[in-house]
Design an enzyme around this catalytic site. Structure first.
Site, PDB file in Angstrom:
ATOM      1  CD  GLU A   1       0.048 -28.335  99.470  1.00  0.00           C
ATOM      2  OE1 GLU A   1      -1.180 -28.180  99.321  1.00  0.00           O
ATOM      3  OE2 GLU A   1       0.644 -29.337  99.064  1.00  0.00           O
TER       4      GLU A   1
ATOM      5  NE  ARG B   1      -4.611 -36.186  98.969  1.00  0.00           N
ATOM      6  CZ  ARG B   1      -3.615 -35.349  99.230  1.00  0.00           C
ATOM      7  NH1 ARG B   1      -3.643 -34.109  98.780  1.00  0.00           N
ATOM      8  NH2 ARG B   1      -2.564 -35.753  99.920  1.00  0.00           N
TER       9      ARG B   1
ATOM     10  NE  ARG C   1      -0.649 -35.294  96.995  1.00  0.00           N
ATOM     11  CZ  ARG C   1       0.644 -35.273  96.744  1.00  0.00           C
ATOM     12  NH1 ARG C   1       1.113 -35.777  95.630  1.00  0.00           N
ATOM     13  NH2 ARG C   1       1.485 -34.755  97.616  1.00  0.00           N
TER      14      ARG C   1
END
Length: 166
Positions: free
Chosen positions: A73, A109, A65
């Site tokens: 998104e 992440r 990330r």
């Protein structure tokens, strides 16, 4: 007879050692071995997939990330352009990954600043208007640079800051 028993015993000890080593690497992985080559693999990685505009997958299977970056998104205005732009920059290329404070985020992440040679990818996608600066403490060391990039994109009305995007 004693010589034959000694050979059998030695053979059994060797087999036990091999099994122990295999089990050790199975349960603890190669990360437990602290070598220079492992450190080098952590620093440079091949990008194998673009998940979206601020998340990538690298050759070791980790999800990365981008720190201080937020792109739209799936289904939101700007998602496709942000994802395609990041893909055009780094897909199937070797990038340098730089850690800030935290190793991972709440979704497990791996958090990193990403560089392609001298190009600071986190800053680049914000400066071109494909993303917003999104500082989340404690990982904020380079966020001032990314926040400045957002000002540039806003003043030039690029991407997300233009009236007609997606």
């Amino acid at each position: 007879m004693k010589k034959k028993q000694l050979k059998v015993l030695l053979f059994i000890v060797i087999i036990i050692m091999i099994i122990f080593n295999l089990l050790f690497f199975y349960f603890f992985g190669l990360d437990s071995v602290n070598s220079e080559s492992d450190k080098e693999l952590e620093e440079f990685s091949l990008v194998t997939r673009i998940v979206d505009g601020d998340t990538i997958k690298i050759s070791n299977g980790k999800t990365i990330r981008l720190i201080c970056v937020d792109t739209p998104e799936f289904g939101e205005r700007g998602y496709n352009k942000a994802t395609l732009y990041l893909e055009s920059l780094i897909l199937y290329k070797k990038v340098r990954l730089e850690k800030d404070i935290s190793e991972v985020d709440l979704y497990n992440r791996t958090l990193r600043y990403v560089y392609l040679k001298d190009l600071f990818i986190n800053k680049e996608i914000v400066e071109k208007g494909f993303a917003r600066a999104y500082p989340i403490p404690p990982n904020t060391e380079l966020c001032p640079e990314i926040l400045e990039a957002e000002k540039v994109a806003k003043s030039a009305q690029l991407g997300l800051w233009s009236g007609e995007y997606d």
